[in-house]
Design a protein around this motif. Structure first.
Motif, short mmCIF file in Angstrom:
data_model
loop_
_atom_site.label_atom_id
_atom_site.label_comp_id
_atom_site.label_asym_id
_atom_site.label_seq_id
_atom_site.Cartn_x
_atom_site.Cartn_y
_atom_site.Cartn_z
N MET A 1 -8.71 -20.56 13.55
CA MET A 1 -7.78 -21.64 13.21
C MET A 1 -7.66 -21.78 11.69
O MET A 1 -8.66 -21.77 10.99
CB MET A 1 -8.27 -22.96 13.82
CG MET A 1 -7.44 -24.18 13.41
SD MET A 1 -8.11 -25.72 14.11
CE MET A 1 -7.71 -25.49 15.83
N THR A 2 -6.43 -21.89 11.21
CA THR A 2 -6.20 -22.09 9.78
C THR A 2 -6.42 -23.56 9.43
O THR A 2 -5.86 -24.45 10.07
CB THR A 2 -4.77 -21.69 9.39
OG1 THR A 2 -4.58 -20.32 9.73
CG2 THR A 2 -4.56 -21.86 7.90
N ALA A 3 -7.25 -23.81 8.44
CA ALA A 3 -7.54 -25.20 8.05
C ALA A 3 -6.30 -25.84 7.46
O ALA A 3 -5.58 -25.21 6.67
CB ALA A 3 -8.68 -25.23 7.05
N PRO A 4 -6.01 -27.09 7.82
CA PRO A 4 -4.87 -27.78 7.23
C PRO A 4 -5.08 -28.02 5.74
O PRO A 4 -6.22 -28.06 5.27
CB PRO A 4 -4.81 -29.10 8.01
CG PRO A 4 -6.21 -29.31 8.51
CD PRO A 4 -6.75 -27.93 8.77
N HIS A 41 -17.52 -30.01 15.19
CA HIS A 41 -16.15 -29.98 15.69
C HIS A 41 -15.15 -30.30 14.58
O HIS A 41 -14.10 -29.65 14.46
CB HIS A 41 -15.97 -30.97 16.84
CG HIS A 41 -14.62 -30.90 17.48
ND1 HIS A 41 -14.20 -29.82 18.24
CD2 HIS A 41 -13.57 -31.76 17.46
CE1 HIS A 41 -12.97 -30.02 18.65
NE2 HIS A 41 -12.56 -31.19 18.20
N ALA A 42 -15.49 -31.29 13.77
CA ALA A 42 -14.58 -31.67 12.68
C ALA A 42 -14.32 -30.48 11.75
O ALA A 42 -13.19 -30.21 11.36
CB ALA A 42 -15.16 -32.84 11.89
N LEU A 43 -15.38 -29.77 11.40
CA LEU A 43 -15.21 -28.63 10.50
C LEU A 43 -14.44 -27.50 11.19
O LEU A 43 -13.64 -26.81 10.57
CB LEU A 43 -16.57 -28.14 10.01
CG LEU A 43 -17.32 -29.13 9.11
CD1 LEU A 43 -18.71 -28.61 8.78
CD2 LEU A 43 -16.55 -29.40 7.83
N GLU A 44 -14.66 -27.34 12.47
CA GLU A 44 -13.96 -26.29 13.20
C GLU A 44 -12.46 -26.55 13.29
O GLU A 44 -11.65 -25.61 13.35
CB GLU A 44 -14.56 -26.12 14.59
CG GLU A 44 -15.94 -25.46 14.58
CD GLU A 44 -16.63 -25.48 15.93
OE1 GLU A 44 -16.17 -26.22 16.83
OE2 GLU A 44 -17.65 -24.76 16.08
N VAL A 45 -12.06 -27.85 13.29
CA VAL A 45 -10.62 -28.16 13.38
C VAL A 45 -9.99 -28.42 12.02
O VAL A 45 -8.82 -28.77 11.95
CB VAL A 45 -10.35 -29.35 14.33
CG1 VAL A 45 -10.86 -29.05 15.73
CG2 VAL A 45 -10.95 -30.65 13.79
N GLY A 46 -10.76 -28.25 10.94
CA GLY A 46 -10.14 -28.26 9.63
C GLY A 46 -10.62 -29.26 8.61
O GLY A 46 -10.20 -29.24 7.46
N TYR A 47 -11.50 -30.20 9.00
CA TYR A 47 -12.07 -31.11 8.00
C TYR A 47 -12.89 -30.29 7.00
O TYR A 47 -13.51 -29.28 7.36
CB TYR A 47 -13.00 -32.13 8.65
CG TYR A 47 -12.34 -33.23 9.44
CD1 TYR A 47 -12.31 -34.54 8.95
CD2 TYR A 47 -11.80 -32.99 10.70
CE1 TYR A 47 -11.74 -35.57 9.70
CE2 TYR A 47 -11.22 -34.01 11.44
CZ TYR A 47 -11.20 -35.30 10.94
OH TYR A 47 -10.62 -36.32 11.68
N ARG A 48 -12.90 -30.77 5.77
CA ARG A 48 -13.72 -30.13 4.75
C ARG A 48 -14.47 -31.16 3.91
O ARG A 48 -14.84 -30.92 2.78
CB ARG A 48 -12.84 -29.24 3.83
CG ARG A 48 -12.26 -28.03 4.55
CD ARG A 48 -13.36 -27.08 5.01
NE ARG A 48 -12.84 -25.89 5.68
CZ ARG A 48 -12.71 -25.77 7.00
NH1 ARG A 48 -13.07 -26.79 7.79
NH2 ARG A 48 -12.25 -24.66 7.53
N ILE A 66 -23.00 -28.58 9.86
CA ILE A 66 -22.34 -27.80 8.81
C ILE A 66 -22.76 -26.34 8.92
O ILE A 66 -21.92 -25.42 8.88
CB ILE A 66 -22.69 -28.37 7.42
CG1 ILE A 66 -22.08 -29.77 7.26
CG2 ILE A 66 -22.19 -27.43 6.32
CD1 ILE A 66 -22.57 -30.51 6.02
N ALA A 67 -24.06 -26.11 9.08
CA ALA A 67 -24.56 -24.74 9.13
C ALA A 67 -23.99 -23.97 10.32
O ALA A 67 -23.70 -22.77 10.20
CB ALA A 67 -26.09 -24.75 9.19
N ASP A 68 -23.84 -24.64 11.46
CA ASP A 68 -23.39 -23.95 12.68
C ASP A 68 -21.88 -23.89 12.82
O ASP A 68 -21.37 -23.29 13.77
CB ASP A 68 -23.98 -24.64 13.91
CG ASP A 68 -25.48 -24.42 14.04
OD1 ASP A 68 -26.03 -23.63 13.23
OD2 ASP A 68 -26.10 -25.04 14.92
N SER A 69 -21.15 -24.51 11.89
CA SER A 69 -19.69 -24.56 12.01
C SER A 69 -19.02 -23.24 11.66
O SER A 69 -17.87 -23.00 12.04
CB SER A 69 -19.13 -25.65 11.08
OG SER A 69 -19.27 -25.26 9.72
N GLY A 70 -19.74 -22.41 10.91
CA GLY A 70 -19.13 -21.17 10.46
C GLY A 70 -18.35 -21.30 9.18
O GLY A 70 -17.81 -20.32 8.66
#
Length: 266
Positions: A1-4, A41-48, A66-70
């Motif tokens: 998924m491309t981060a917004p 989940h937040a990081l996976e859907v584009g939060y930074r 954070i570590a497991d988000s990739g």
């Protein structure tokens, strides 16, 4: 998924300005695996941008998420906070936060509340020293008055990069916004929904007209004012909905109508 492409503002530091995403994930009252899953989940859907605090007791779970988000650590803006009763133990507290988070630095460290309700320049100086050592990229405060910020400036010559305070349409105060801007202090709001009358016809009307929720309207209002906002959720659908606001537009007139919901001074 491309981060917004989440908009940012700049935090002032002696080493140069640092961008902070205007929209982040709050983790207050997010415990244990709930905090882990929410952050991941937040990081996976584009939060930074993720906001935590020593007092929340979840820094280890936030760090694991954070570590497991990739997502590379360098791409995640991480905030944590010093409890007011830890004044005088700044280094010890920060080092404990870094261990729990599993990182060598945090992007932003805040004094969570004025210790003993006082500005406490000694703690602010300790923050500056630890920032200059590289353990923190930017430093700020939370729940400070403008007068207390001025006391820190008078004592050290440096203003906080940001002040995190309760913020919502009901809290809107142009004088407070202006006072912070004059001092080069960014504003960050918390409890954006808890403090909002979500049944107010101005908000429900705008939400209906734009095909979004009232909460999404409130978030867009924050973004238009360039106030950092950190809505908290552990529900995947809400986490996704809170970031799905970047294409929602509010006109100047619509922003002004929301501003007018302020109860400050009235």
């Amino acid at each position: 998924m491309t981060a917004p492409d989440i908009p940012t503002i700049e935090l002032r530091t002696p080493a140069g300005d640092i961008p902070i995403p205007l929209l982040g994930l709050g983790t207050w009252q997010s415990d244990g695996d709930d905090a882990y899953r929410a952050v991941r989940h937040a990081l996976e859907v584009g939060y930074r941008h993720v906001d935590t605090a020593t007092a929340y007791g979840n820094e280890d779970q936030v760090g694991r998420g954070i570590a497991d988000s990739g997502v590379d650590r360098e791409k995640v803006f991480v905030t944590t906070k010093l409890p007011p009763d830890a004044a005088g133990r700044e280094r010890e507290t920060l080092e404990a936060s870094l261990r729990a988070l599993g990182t060598e630095y945090v992007d932003l460290w805040l004094v969570h509340w004025p210790p003993n309700k006082q500005a406490t320049p000694a703690t602010w100086q300790a923050f500056r020293d630890l920032r200059d050592e590289g353990l923190v990229r930017a430093i700020g405060v939370s729940n400070y008055s403008v007068a207390q910020i001025d006391e820190l400036v008078d004592a050290t010559g440096e203003a906080p990069a940001i002040n995190q305070i309760p913020w919502s349409p009901a809290d809107f105060d142009l004088g407070l916004v202006t006072a912070h801007a004059q001092r080069g202090v960014a504003l960050e709001g918390y409890s954006p929904f808890k403090r909002t009358d979500t049944s107010h016809p101005v908000l429900t009307g705008l939400a209906e007209a734009k095909g979004v929720s009232v909460e999404q309207v409130v978030l867009v209002w924050h973004l238009r004012h360039r106030v950092v906002v950190i809505p908290k959720s552990v529900t995947p659908e809400r986490i996704e909905r809170n970031i799905d606001v970047l294409d929602v537009h509010l006109s100047d007139e619509e922003v002004a109508a929301i501003d007018a919901l302020s109860t400050v001074g009235g």
